[in-house]
Design a protein around this motif. Structure first.
Motif, short mmCIF file in Angstrom:
data_model
loop_
_atom_site.label_atom_id
_atom_site.label_comp_id
_atom_site.label_asym_id
_atom_site.label_seq_id
_atom_site.Cartn_x
_atom_site.Cartn_y
_atom_site.Cartn_z
N PHE A 33 -34.42 23.35 -35.00
CA PHE A 33 -34.64 24.70 -34.48
C PHE A 33 -35.14 25.66 -35.55
O PHE A 33 -36.13 26.37 -35.35
N LEU A 34 -34.46 25.69 -36.69
CA LEU A 34 -34.78 26.69 -37.71
C LEU A 34 -36.12 26.46 -38.40
O LEU A 34 -36.94 27.38 -38.48
N PRO A 35 -36.42 25.23 -38.89
CA PRO A 35 -37.70 25.06 -39.59
C PRO A 35 -38.92 25.12 -38.68
O PRO A 35 -39.98 25.58 -39.10
N PHE A 36 -38.78 24.65 -37.43
CA PHE A 36 -39.97 24.45 -36.61
C PHE A 36 -40.16 25.48 -35.50
O PHE A 36 -41.23 25.56 -34.91
N LEU A 37 -39.13 26.28 -35.19
CA LEU A 37 -39.29 27.31 -34.17
C LEU A 37 -40.40 28.31 -34.52
O LEU A 37 -41.24 28.62 -33.66
N PRO A 38 -40.46 28.83 -35.77
CA PRO A 38 -41.56 29.75 -36.08
C PRO A 38 -42.94 29.11 -35.90
O PRO A 38 -43.88 29.77 -35.45
N ILE A 39 -43.06 27.82 -36.23
CA ILE A 39 -44.34 27.13 -36.07
C ILE A 39 -44.67 26.94 -34.60
O ILE A 39 -45.81 27.12 -34.16
N LEU A 40 -43.65 26.60 -33.79
CA LEU A 40 -43.84 26.47 -32.35
C LEU A 40 -44.31 27.79 -31.75
O LEU A 40 -45.22 27.82 -30.91
N LEU A 41 -43.69 28.88 -32.18
CA LEU A 41 -44.08 30.19 -31.67
C LEU A 41 -45.49 30.56 -32.12
O LEU A 41 -46.25 31.16 -31.36
N LYS A 42 -45.82 30.21 -33.36
CA LYS A 42 -47.17 30.49 -33.86
C LYS A 42 -48.21 29.71 -33.07
O LYS A 42 -49.30 30.22 -32.76
N ASN A 43 -47.88 28.48 -32.69
CA ASN A 43 -48.79 27.67 -31.88
C ASN A 43 -48.96 28.21 -30.46
O ASN A 43 -49.90 27.85 -29.77
N HIS A 44 -48.00 29.05 -30.03
CA HIS A 44 -48.11 29.71 -28.73
C HIS A 44 -48.90 31.02 -28.84
O HIS A 44 -48.91 31.82 -27.91
N ALA A 45 -49.54 31.22 -30.00
CA ALA A 45 -50.43 32.36 -30.24
C ALA A 45 -49.70 33.70 -30.38
O ALA A 45 -50.29 34.76 -30.17
N PHE A 46 -48.41 33.66 -30.75
CA PHE A 46 -47.70 34.90 -31.03
C PHE A 46 -48.04 35.36 -32.45
O PHE A 46 -48.24 34.55 -33.36
N SER A 47 -48.08 36.68 -32.66
CA SER A 47 -48.36 37.24 -33.98
C SER A 47 -47.11 37.16 -34.86
O SER A 47 -46.01 36.89 -34.38
N TYR A 48 -47.29 37.44 -36.17
CA TYR A 48 -46.15 37.42 -37.08
C TYR A 48 -45.08 38.43 -36.65
O TYR A 48 -43.88 38.15 -36.69
N SER A 49 -45.51 39.62 -36.25
CA SER A 49 -44.54 40.64 -35.85
C SER A 49 -43.81 40.23 -34.56
O SER A 49 -42.61 40.48 -34.41
N GLN A 50 -44.53 39.58 -33.63
CA GLN A 50 -43.88 39.09 -32.41
C GLN A 50 -42.89 37.97 -32.73
O GLN A 50 -41.79 37.91 -32.16
N ILE A 51 -43.29 37.07 -33.64
CA ILE A 51 -42.38 36.00 -34.07
C ILE A 51 -41.12 36.59 -34.69
O ILE A 51 -40.00 36.18 -34.39
N GLY A 52 -41.31 37.59 -35.55
CA GLY A 52 -40.17 38.25 -36.18
C GLY A 52 -39.24 38.87 -35.15
O GLY A 52 -38.02 38.77 -35.25
N THR A 53 -39.81 39.47 -34.11
CA THR A 53 -39.01 40.10 -33.06
C THR A 53 -38.26 39.05 -32.24
O THR A 53 -37.07 39.21 -31.93
N LEU A 54 -38.93 37.94 -31.90
CA LEU A 54 -38.29 36.88 -31.13
C LEU A 54 -37.15 36.24 -31.92
O LEU A 54 -36.08 35.95 -31.37
N LEU A 55 -37.38 36.01 -33.20
CA LEU A 55 -36.33 35.43 -34.03
C LEU A 55 -35.18 36.42 -34.22
O LEU A 55 -34.01 36.03 -34.28
N ALA A 56 -35.53 37.70 -34.31
CA ALA A 56 -34.51 38.72 -34.53
C ALA A 56 -33.63 38.93 -33.30
O ALA A 56 -32.54 39.51 -33.42
N ALA A 57 -34.08 38.45 -32.14
CA ALA A 57 -33.25 38.58 -30.94
C ALA A 57 -31.88 37.95 -31.17
O ALA A 57 -30.85 38.49 -30.75
#
Length: 376
Positions: free
Chosen positions: A20-44
């Motif tokens: 979950f931790l190492p690959f979730l940001p990469i999975l989200l990036k592959n879904h075309a989310f921006s860095y700020s969106q990834i940060g917000t999703l992880l911060a949830a």
């Protein structure tokens, strides 16, 4: 058997984190989310931690059971984890992840409460139990990188759900916490959080926890930006968690009681050194070498925090104290680290991101130093 079940439950939970931790940001990036969106999703998850960690802990102390609430959290986590990556829109995924984190995020709090109960006569043994979590994380961080590189990132959610399910199966056999004290009142909790020494300790730990969580959630993306592969990402976490296991093993054999604040100051400086190196090193192989500091820093950090909590938190508020620590250090710190980290990475780049982490580590060092002087 019950002792083994606790160790296996912890191992399986952190094994799921190893995917979950190492690959979730990469999975989200592959879904075309921006860095700020990834940060917000992880911060949830961190926001949920701030709002619910202490509540779950207080419920455990109030109902005088950890196991029943732990099983509830694991069942909900298994079900919800099945559909996380079926959602492709940012707003819907944010809502869904928030609900998922209500149950998944507090699990380390519950495990640590069970560990502290088991080792109450010898707090130095915390590292022995926590080491099994690191072993679980290590194995999946190592092999999931190769697995996902071969079969594709889309198979990641199946690994996560399966490992949480195994954690649930093992948790059925663990022994519940034995409360040999009176049921706490809400007044006890309110008086606890008003103590200046506890607030100062949590503040210092939160500054350091902010940098740790921020790095954990963006280092995989940072490594990819430097030209690293998915196998390099798996190796990165393997190196860090291997040293984490070794450090936990060493700490479990040492008697460092009464020296927690000294070692917390030391670990703040080690974190600072780590962030300084990460700010300027761009060679993937050297970054992998720097990751050795991850295991040393994190193991020492969490072990010393737990030893200090045993001293300052009353027995009847054991789970509440764990929830309070996770709420601030990895909850509030996580919100700042992930949202702020996403903004820094997107607007100013990795170098400034890590230099900001260095500043936070130095603030933590001086706050721990002042706390130690005030105590004397």
């Amino acid at each position: 058997m019950k002792d083994v079940s606790l160790k296996l439950t912890i191992a399986m939970h952190y094994a799921s984190q190893g995917v979950f931790l190492p690959f979730l940001p990469i999975l989200l990036k592959n879904h075309a989310f921006s860095y700020s969106q990834i940060g917000t999703l992880l911060a949830a998850g961190a926001v949920v931690g701030v709002l619910t960690q202490s509540l779950w802990g207080y419920l455990c102390d109030r109902l005088q059971t950890v196991k029943k609430l732990l099983l509830l959290q694991l069942v909900a986590s298994v079900i919800l984890s099945m559909y996380i990556f079926e959602i492709n829109t940012f707003a819907n995924l944010l809502v869904y992840l928030t609900v998922f984190y209500v149950f998944f995020r507090p699990l380390p709090t519950m495990f640590d409460t069970l560990i502290i109960q088991t080792i109450s006569a010898n707090p130095a043994r915390y590292g022995h139990y926590r080491m099994f979590g690191s072993i679980g994380f290590l194995l999946t961080a190592l092999f999931s990188g190769y697995f996902l590189n071969w079969f594709g990132l889309s198979k990641g959610p199946y690994l996560i759900t399966g490992l949480i399910g195994l954690s649930l199966l093992c948790a059925v056999f663990i022994q519940d916490t034995n409360y040999a004290c009176q049921t706490p009142r809400f007044k006890d909790f309110s008086e606890l959080i008003k103590q200046p020494a506890i607030l100062q300790f949590l503040l210092a730990a939160t500054f350091l926890g902010t940098t740790h969580v921020a790095n954990d959630n963006f280092i995989s993306v940072h490594l990819q930006a430097l030209g690293g592969s998915l196998k390099d990402t798996g190796l990165l976490w393997t190196v860090g968690v291997t040293t984490e296991i070794l450090t936990f093993a060493v700490l479990s054999q040492l008697n460092l009681q009464g020296k927690s604040l000294y070692f917390l100051r030391l670990v703040a400086l080690l974190y600072g050194l780590r962030w300084l190196l990460m700010a300027f090193i761009t060679d993937v192989k050297v970054v992998l070498l720097i990751q050795v500091l991850h295991g040393i820093c994190y193991s020492l950090f969490i072990t010393m925090i737990q030893q200090y909590l045993v001293v300052i938190i009353p027995n009847q508020l054991r789970a509440t104290g764990q929830g309070l620590m996770y709420m601030t250090v990895f909850g509030l710190g996580g919100v700042i680290g992930m949202i702020g980290g996403g903004q820094l990475m997107e607007r100013f780049g990795s170098s400034n991101f890590y230099l900001s982490c260095l500043c936070f580590a130095l603030v933590s060092f001086f706050t721990f130093q002042r706390l130690d002087k005030d105590r004397v």
